[in-house]
Design a protein around this motif. Structure first.
Motif, PDB file in Angstrom:
ATOM      1  N   ASN A 275      41.020  45.916  47.464  1.00  0.00           N
ATOM      2  CA  ASN A 275      40.331  46.415  46.267  1.00  0.00           C
ATOM      3  C   ASN A 275      39.001  47.052  46.639  1.00  0.00           C
ATOM      4  O   ASN A 275      38.608  48.090  46.113  1.00  0.00           O
ATOM      5  CB  ASN A 275      40.037  45.265  45.294  1.00  0.00           C
ATOM      6  CG  ASN A 275      41.264  44.809  44.564  1.00  0.00           C
ATOM      7  OD1 ASN A 275      42.358  44.903  45.100  1.00  0.00           O
ATOM      8  ND2 ASN A 275      41.087  44.319  43.359  1.00  0.00           N
TER       9      ASN A 275
ATOM     10  N   PRO B  26      44.276  36.980  40.233  1.00  0.00           N
ATOM     11  CA  PRO B  26      43.954  38.358  39.840  1.00  0.00           C
ATOM     12  C   PRO B  26      44.849  39.338  40.606  1.00  0.00           C
ATOM     13  O   PRO B  26      45.262  39.052  41.725  1.00  0.00           O
ATOM     14  CB  PRO B  26      42.489  38.517  40.257  1.00  0.00           C
ATOM     15  CG  PRO B  26      42.212  37.446  41.242  1.00  0.00           C
ATOM     16  CD  PRO B  26      43.220  36.355  41.032  1.00  0.00           C
ATOM     17  N   ALA B  27      45.163  40.469  39.986  1.00  0.00           N
ATOM     18  CA  ALA B  27      45.960  41.499  40.658  1.00  0.00           C
ATOM     19  C   ALA B  27      45.090  42.201  41.691  1.00  0.00           C
ATOM     20  O   ALA B  27      43.998  42.655  41.373  1.00  0.00           O
ATOM     21  CB  ALA B  27      46.464  42.506  39.634  1.00  0.00           C
ATOM     22  N   VAL B  28      45.566  42.276  42.930  1.00  0.00           N
ATOM     23  CA  VAL B  28      44.800  42.949  43.985  1.00  0.00           C
ATOM     24  C   VAL B  28      45.669  44.008  44.665  1.00  0.00           C
ATOM     25  O   VAL B  28      46.887  43.989  44.558  1.00  0.00           O
ATOM     26  CB  VAL B  28      44.266  41.962  45.055  1.00  0.00           C
ATOM     27  CG1 VAL B  28      43.314  40.954  44.436  1.00  0.00           C
ATOM     28  CG2 VAL B  28      45.389  41.267  45.787  1.00  0.00           C
ATOM     29  N   ALA B  29      45.009  44.899  45.388  1.00  0.00           N
ATOM     30  CA  ALA B  29      45.707  45.994  46.066  1.00  0.00           C
ATOM     31  C   ALA B  29      46.338  45.518  47.362  1.00  0.00           C
ATOM     32  O   ALA B  29      45.834  44.611  48.015  1.00  0.00           O
ATOM     33  CB  ALA B  29      44.715  47.112  46.363  1.00  0.00           C
TER      34      ALA B  29
ATOM     35  N   TYR C 172      40.927  37.285  47.078  1.00  0.00           N
ATOM     36  CA  TYR C 172      40.917  37.334  45.614  1.00  0.00           C
ATOM     37  C   TYR C 172      39.508  37.121  45.056  1.00  0.00           C
ATOM     38  O   TYR C 172      39.334  36.881  43.877  1.00  0.00           O
ATOM     39  CB  TYR C 172      41.872  36.271  45.051  1.00  0.00           C
ATOM     40  CG  TYR C 172      43.291  36.488  45.511  1.00  0.00           C
ATOM     41  CD1 TYR C 172      44.124  37.399  44.874  1.00  0.00           C
ATOM     42  CD2 TYR C 172      43.788  35.813  46.626  1.00  0.00           C
ATOM     43  CE1 TYR C 172      45.409  37.629  45.314  1.00  0.00           C
ATOM     44  CE2 TYR C 172      45.077  36.024  47.079  1.00  0.00           C
ATOM     45  CZ  TYR C 172      45.883  36.931  46.426  1.00  0.00           C
ATOM     46  OH  TYR C 172      47.156  37.156  46.872  1.00  0.00           O
TER      47      TYR C 172
ATOM     48  N   LEU D 160      37.036  38.442  43.688  1.00  0.00           N
ATOM     49  CA  LEU D 160      36.459  39.526  42.901  1.00  0.00           C
ATOM     50  C   LEU D 160      35.297  38.979  42.087  1.00  0.00           C
ATOM     51  O   LEU D 160      35.221  37.793  41.819  1.00  0.00           O
ATOM     52  CB  LEU D 160      37.516  40.104  41.955  1.00  0.00           C
ATOM     53  CG  LEU D 160      38.880  40.405  42.567  1.00  0.00           C
ATOM     54  CD1 LEU D 160      39.809  40.966  41.502  1.00  0.00           C
ATOM     55  CD2 LEU D 160      38.753  41.381  43.722  1.00  0.00           C
TER      56      LEU D 160
ATOM     57  N   PHE E 110      45.130  42.628  34.475  1.00  0.00           N
ATOM     58  CA  PHE E 110      44.802  42.334  35.868  1.00  0.00           C
ATOM     59  C   PHE E 110      44.980  40.857  36.222  1.00  0.00           C
ATOM     60  O   PHE E 110      44.397  40.356  37.171  1.00  0.00           O
ATOM     61  CB  PHE E 110      43.378  42.793  36.193  1.00  0.00           C
ATOM     62  CG  PHE E 110      43.211  44.283  36.143  1.00  0.00           C
ATOM     63  CD1 PHE E 110      44.049  45.099  36.890  1.00  0.00           C
ATOM     64  CD2 PHE E 110      42.236  44.875  35.356  1.00  0.00           C
ATOM     65  CE1 PHE E 110      43.917  46.473  36.861  1.00  0.00           C
ATOM     66  CE2 PHE E 110      42.089  46.258  35.318  1.00  0.00           C
ATOM     67  CZ  PHE E 110      42.939  47.059  36.066  1.00  0.00           C
TER      68      PHE E 110
ATOM     69  N   ASN F  31      34.654  39.966  38.968  1.00  0.00           N
ATOM     70  CA  ASN F  31      35.220  39.696  37.641  1.00  0.00           C
ATOM     71  C   ASN F  31      36.633  40.258  37.577  1.00  0.00           C
ATOM     72  O   ASN F  31      37.038  41.062  38.416  1.00  0.00           O
ATOM     73  CB  ASN F  31      34.328  40.255  36.532  1.00  0.00           C
ATOM     74  CG  ASN F  31      34.242  41.756  36.597  1.00  0.00           C
ATOM     75  OD1 ASN F  31      35.225  42.448  36.324  1.00  0.00           O
ATOM     76  ND2 ASN F  31      33.089  42.277  36.973  1.00  0.00           N
ATOM     77  N   LEU F  32      37.371  39.790  36.587  1.00  0.00           N
ATOM     78  CA  LEU F  32      38.792  40.148  36.520  1.00  0.00           C
ATOM     79  C   LEU F  32      39.017  41.637  36.281  1.00  0.00           C
ATOM     80  O   LEU F  32      40.068  42.174  36.626  1.00  0.00           O
ATOM     81  CB  LEU F  32      39.479  39.347  35.418  1.00  0.00           C
ATOM     82  CG  LEU F  32      39.978  37.960  35.831  1.00  0.00           C
ATOM     83  CD1 LEU F  32      40.564  37.235  34.633  1.00  0.00           C
ATOM     84  CD2 LEU F  32      41.026  38.072  36.938  1.00  0.00           C
ATOM     85  N   ASP F  33      38.032  42.310  35.714  1.00  0.00           N
ATOM     86  CA  ASP F  33      38.200  43.741  35.467  1.00  0.00           C
ATOM     87  C   ASP F  33      38.219  44.549  36.756  1.00  0.00           C
ATOM     88  O   ASP F  33      38.548  45.729  36.755  1.00  0.00           O
ATOM     89  CB  ASP F  33      37.096  44.249  34.534  1.00  0.00           C
ATOM     90  CG  ASP F  33      37.186  43.580  33.175  1.00  0.00           C
ATOM     91  OD1 ASP F  33      38.312  43.229  32.781  1.00  0.00           O
ATOM     92  OD2 ASP F  33      36.135  43.392  32.542  1.00  0.00           O
TER      93      ASP F  33
ATOM     94  N   ILE G 183      37.754  32.912  40.767  1.00  0.00           N
ATOM     95  CA  ILE G 183      37.009  33.612  39.717  1.00  0.00           C
ATOM     96  C   ILE G 183      37.008  32.861  38.375  1.00  0.00           C
ATOM     97  O   ILE G 183      36.155  33.082  37.532  1.00  0.00           O
ATOM     98  CB  ILE G 183      37.597  35.034  39.589  1.00  0.00           C
ATOM     99  CG1 ILE G 183      36.648  35.964  38.881  1.00  0.00           C
ATOM    100  CG2 ILE G 183      38.948  35.033  38.964  1.00  0.00           C
ATOM    101  CD1 ILE G 183      37.078  37.404  38.970  1.00  0.00           C
TER     102      ILE G 183
ATOM    103  N   GLY H 140      40.250  43.841  39.053  1.00  0.00           N
ATOM    104  CA  GLY H 140      41.637  43.742  39.517  1.00  0.00           C
ATOM    105  C   GLY H 140      42.215  45.137  39.712  1.00  0.00           C
ATOM    106  O   GLY H 140      41.659  46.130  39.246  1.00  0.00           O
ATOM    107  N   PHE H 141      43.331  45.207  40.410  1.00  0.00           N
ATOM    108  CA  PHE H 141      43.880  46.516  40.746  1.00  0.00           C
ATOM    109  C   PHE H 141      45.394  46.518  40.641  1.00  0.00           C
ATOM    110  O   PHE H 141      46.064  45.656  41.207  1.00  0.00           O
ATOM    111  CB  PHE H 141      43.460  46.887  42.170  1.00  0.00           C
ATOM    112  CG  PHE H 141      43.918  48.252  42.607  1.00  0.00           C
ATOM    113  CD1 PHE H 141      43.216  49.382  42.236  1.00  0.00           C
ATOM    114  CD2 PHE H 141      45.056  48.398  43.388  1.00  0.00           C
ATOM    115  CE1 PHE H 141      43.638  50.649  42.635  1.00  0.00           C
ATOM    116  CE2 PHE H 141      45.488  49.666  43.795  1.00  0.00           C
ATOM    117  CZ  PHE H 141      44.762  50.786  43.412  1.00  0.00           C
ATOM    118  N   VAL H 142      45.923  47.462  39.892  1.00  0.00           N
ATOM    119  CA  VAL H 142      47.364  47.689  39.853  1.00  0.00           C
ATOM    120  C   VAL H 142      47.562  49.141  40.247  1.00  0.00           C
ATOM    121  O   VAL H 142      46.983  50.030  39.623  1.00  0.00           O
ATOM    122  CB  VAL H 142      47.930  47.436  38.434  1.00  0.00           C
ATOM    123  CG1 VAL H 142      49.417  47.769  38.388  1.00  0.00           C
ATOM    124  CG2 VAL H 142      47.695  45.988  38.007  1.00  0.00           C
TER     125      VAL H 142
END
Lengths: 315, 90
Positions: free
Chosen positions: A122, B85-88, A209, A211, B55, A213-215, B10, A217-219
Motif C-alpha cells: 500500500n 484491512p484490504a492491502v495490495a 497491515y 495502516l 476496505f 486508518n482503514l481508508d 488498527i 486500504g487498497f483494492v
C-alpha cells in the motif's frame, strides 16, 4: 522450441501433473510452471504486455523512464524488458522484501526507491503515485489498474491451460494485482462455464497491515469479485508447509506464494475427493524458490522458517 | 457458543489492545453485534449500511465471507473469524 529473441519466449510454460500430491486417481492436481519465464516469474507476461501496449499507444517513447510500485517480481520483469527496449526503470519497493529482489532489480539495471515496511505494498503504491505526480514525464504502467495485465492472461495463459487441460474443473492462483485470476478466470468461464476460479491470498505478518486508518486500504482497480468462485486467506505456516511439501514430494522448487496457492488447491482437492467428484485442478507456480533462499524459508523447522519470514512480504 | 475473532492492529484501540477476542452469534451479523456490545464502536468500523466496508475483509476459517453469505453467513461453535484491512499485493 525456437524463438527469435528472449521476449518472444515469454509464456508457453509447461503444465505438469502432481501424481504424489493428488489425493485419488479421479482428483488430479496440475502445476502451471510460470517460473519457466525469462526472469523466473509469472510477471514477465504482464510486464511485456504493459510495455507493448504503451509502445503501441504512444505512451512510451524511446529513452522513457518507467516508474512502478512493486513488491519485486513485476519490477524485475519490467527491468528485463526495458533493458532490451531501451527504457529506464525506477521501482518503488517496500523495504521488507527479500535481498535477492534488490540484487535482481539492480542486475537488470533498475533503480530502487524503498518505501516503508509498515503498510507493505500500500505504501509503495502511495509513494509511487506521489513520485508520478511530481515527475509528469515518467510513465507509470500501474499493474493494479492496467487492462493489459489481465488481457495478456486472457490471451495467453488461459488458452495455454485450456489447450493442455480441456477437462479442467478448478483454477487456483494468487491474488495480488488480480491480473492472473481476472484474465484466466474470464477466459476459462467463457469456455467452461462450470469451472471454479479460486483465489489464494497471502496473509502476512501484522506489520504489513499496519495502516494508519482503514481508508488507506487498497483494492486493485482490476479486481472484479464476480469472476471468482471463492477466496482463501493463507498464512505463512500453511504456505511454508506446502512449499516444502511441493519440493519434497514432487521435486518442484517454488517460492512461498506458490505454497499458499497449493494449500488452497489441496483444500479443494480434498473436498472433491470426499464428495466423490472427478476434478482436474490447475494452479499457478508463480516463481521459483531461488530469490527466497536468504529468507530461511527452506531451512530448519517450520516454526523457525515462519519466524524468519515474519514481517517480510513473501508473496 | 464461542467464536474466536482475530482483531487487526488498527482496530485494537476498541478491544483494549487484545489481538484475539471471543464473541457469540448464529450469523456473522449477530457476531458483529455482539462484538459491538462488548467493544462499543467496533461495528461501525467493520460494516456500513451497504454491508461489509469496502476496505475490510472478513474470513471465516480462512474463507472470504463475501463468497459465502456475507453478513448472513452462519457460524458454528469453534469457528474462527479473522478481520483484516484490504492491502495490495503484486
Amino acid at each position: 522450441m525456437r524463438y527469435p529473441d528472449l521476449l518472444a519466449s515469454v509464456g508457453h510454460t509447461p503444465l505438469v501433473g502432481l501424481p504424489r500430491l493428488s489425493p485419488t486417481a479421479d482428483v488430479r492436481l496440475w502445476a502451471k510452471l510460470e517460473d519457466r519465464n525469462p526472469t523466473g516469474s509469472v510477471k514477465d507476461r504482464a510486464a511485456l504486455a504493459m510495455i507493448e501496449r504503451a509502445e503501441a499507444d504512444g505512451t512510451l517513447a524511446p529513452g522513457a523512464t518507467i516508474l512502478e510500485p512493486t513488491s519485486g517480481n513485476t519490477g524485475i520483469s519490467l527491468a528485463m524488458v526495458a533493458r532490451q527496449r531501451g527504457y529506464h526503470v525506477i521501482c518503488v519497493m517496500p523495504e521488507n522484501t527479500s535481498f535477492e529482489r534488490t540484487q535482481l532489480l539492480r542486475m537488470w539495471g533498475a533503480e530502487i526507491v524503498y518505501s516503508p515496511a509498515q503498510g507493505g505494498s500500500n505504501e509503495a503504491v502511495r509513494v509511487a503515485k506521489d513520485l508520478a505526480s511530481r515527475n509528469p514525464d515518467w510513465v507509470m504502467l500501474y499493474q493494479y489498474g492496467n487492462p493489459a495485465n489481465p488481457q495478456t492472461h486472457y490471451d495467453t495463459t488461459g488458452p495455454e491451460i485450456l489447450a493442455d487441460l480441456p477437462e479442467i474443473t478448478h483454477f487456483v492462483a494468487g491474488l495480488g494485482t488480480t491480473g492472473t485470476l481476472m484474465g484466466v478466470g474470464r477466459f476459462l468461464r467463457e469456455h467452461k462455464p462450470e469451472v471454479q476460479i479460486v483465489a489464494a491470498e497471502p496473509r502476512y505478518g501484522e506489520l504489513v497491515y499496519g495502516l494508519r486508518n482503514l481508508d488507506e486500504g487498497f483494492v486493485p482497480e482490476l479486481y472484479d469479485e464476480s469472476v471468482l468462485t471463492s477466496r482463501y486467506s493463507v498464512g505463512p505456516h500453511d504456505a511454508l508447509m506446502r512449499t516444502r511439501q511441493l519440493l519434497h514430494e514432487e521435486g518442484i522448487f517454488a517460492g512461498i506464494s506458490t505454497g499458499a496457492i497449493l494449500h488452497a488447491a489441496l483444500g479443494l482437492a480434498d473436498r472433491a475427493a470426499g464428495s466423490g467428484q472427478v476434478a482436474d485442478i490447475c494452479f499457478i507456480v508463480c516463481d521459483g524458490g531461488w530469490k527466497y533462499l536468504s529468507t530461511g524459508a527452506y531451512e530448519g523447522s517450520l516454526e523457525e522458517a515462519e519466524q524468519a519470514i515474519s514481517g517480510q512480504l513473501w508473496a | 457458543m464461542a467464536i474466536e475473532v482475530q482483531i487487526p492492529t488498527i482496530l485494537r484501540t476498541y478491544t483494549g489492545g487484545e489481538k484475539t477476542v471471543t464473541a457469540d452469534g448464529g450469523t456473522l451479523a449477530d457476531l458483529v453485534a455482539d462484538l459491538d456490545a462488548k467493544f462499543p464502536g467496533l461495528k461501525d468500523r467493520v460494516v456500513d449500511d451497504a454491508g461489509l466496508r469496502r476496505f475490510v475483509n472478513v474470513y471465516l476459517n480462512d474463507e472470504d465471507v463475501r463468497f459465502l453469505d456475507g453478513l448472513a453467513t452462519p457460524l458454528s461453535d469453534g469457528d474462527s473469524v479473522t478481520i483484516l484491512p484490504a492491502v495490495a499485493g503484486g
